[in-house]
Design a protein around this motif. Structure first.
Motif, short mmCIF file in Angstrom:
data_model
loop_
_atom_site.label_atom_id
_atom_site.label_comp_id
_atom_site.label_asym_id
_atom_site.label_seq_id
_atom_site.Cartn_x
_atom_site.Cartn_y
_atom_site.Cartn_z
N UNK A 140 38.34 59.29 54.48
CA UNK A 140 38.39 57.87 54.13
C UNK A 140 38.99 57.06 55.26
N UNK A 141 40.09 57.56 55.83
CA UNK A 141 40.74 56.86 56.94
C UNK A 141 39.80 56.80 58.15
N UNK A 142 39.19 57.94 58.49
CA UNK A 142 38.31 57.99 59.66
C UNK A 142 37.07 57.11 59.48
N UNK A 182 35.68 54.83 47.17
CA UNK A 182 34.31 54.66 47.65
C UNK A 182 33.74 56.01 48.11
N UNK A 183 34.55 56.77 48.83
CA UNK A 183 34.13 58.09 49.28
C UNK A 183 33.82 58.98 48.07
N UNK A 184 34.70 58.95 47.08
CA UNK A 184 34.51 59.78 45.88
C UNK A 184 33.27 59.34 45.10
N UNK A 185 33.03 58.03 45.04
CA UNK A 185 31.84 57.54 44.35
C UNK A 185 30.59 58.05 45.04
N UNK A 186 30.59 58.01 46.35
CA UNK A 186 29.42 58.45 47.10
C UNK A 186 29.26 59.97 47.07
N UNK A 197 31.75 59.58 41.18
CA UNK A 197 32.91 59.29 40.34
C UNK A 197 33.99 58.67 41.22
N UNK A 198 34.15 57.36 41.12
CA UNK A 198 35.13 56.65 41.93
C UNK A 198 36.56 57.05 41.61
N UNK A 199 36.80 57.57 40.42
CA UNK A 199 38.16 57.94 40.02
C UNK A 199 38.47 59.41 40.25
N UNK A 200 37.60 60.12 40.93
CA UNK A 200 37.78 61.55 41.15
C UNK A 200 39.14 61.88 41.77
N UNK A 201 39.52 61.19 42.83
CA UNK A 201 40.77 61.48 43.52
C UNK A 201 41.97 61.23 42.61
N UNK A 202 41.95 60.12 41.88
CA UNK A 202 43.04 59.82 40.94
C UNK A 202 43.14 60.90 39.87
N UNK A 203 42.02 61.31 39.35
CA UNK A 203 42.01 62.33 38.28
C UNK A 203 42.45 63.69 38.81
N UNK A 204 42.03 64.03 40.01
CA UNK A 204 42.44 65.30 40.61
C UNK A 204 43.95 65.30 40.85
#
Length: 95
Positions: free
Chosen positions: A14-16, A23-27, A31-38
């Motif tokens: 995401x930073x790079x 946005x990265x997780x959605x693509x 699932x845009x909330x993947x990182x939060x859920x993980x």
């Protein structure tokens, strides 16, 4: 796979890429909330592990003669013949 490694890779990408992690997780996952859920799952996992270890400390496994010795129940006449002993199909000669 280690969930912390996935989180780190998502954040690094995401930073790079100049994108939000959502946005990265959605693509990547749809699932845009993947990182939060993980991340939340990891928090719960740590708590569940702590709770399990407390349970084990308070409830050690039973180790007794009853669990390590064979059953002392006498055999009954309706038990099956063990599979390693041949069964006789011949009729008995008792008359």
């Amino acid at each position: 796979m280690d969930a912390n490694k996935i989180i780190s890779e998502i954040e690094d990408y995401s930073t790079a890429a100049g994108l939000k992690p959502s946005t990265v997780c959605q693509r990547a996952f749809g699932n845009a909330r993947y990182l939060d859920r993980l991340s939340a799952r990891l928090g719960r996992l740590a708590d569940e592990h702590r709770r399990f270890r407390q349970f084990v400390a308070k409830n050690p496994p039973l180790v007794s003669a009853e669990l390590t010795q064979p059953s002392s129940v006498p055999p009954t006449s309706n038990q099956e013949t063990p599979h390693d002993q041949p069964q006789s199909d011949a009729p008995s000669d008792a008359a």
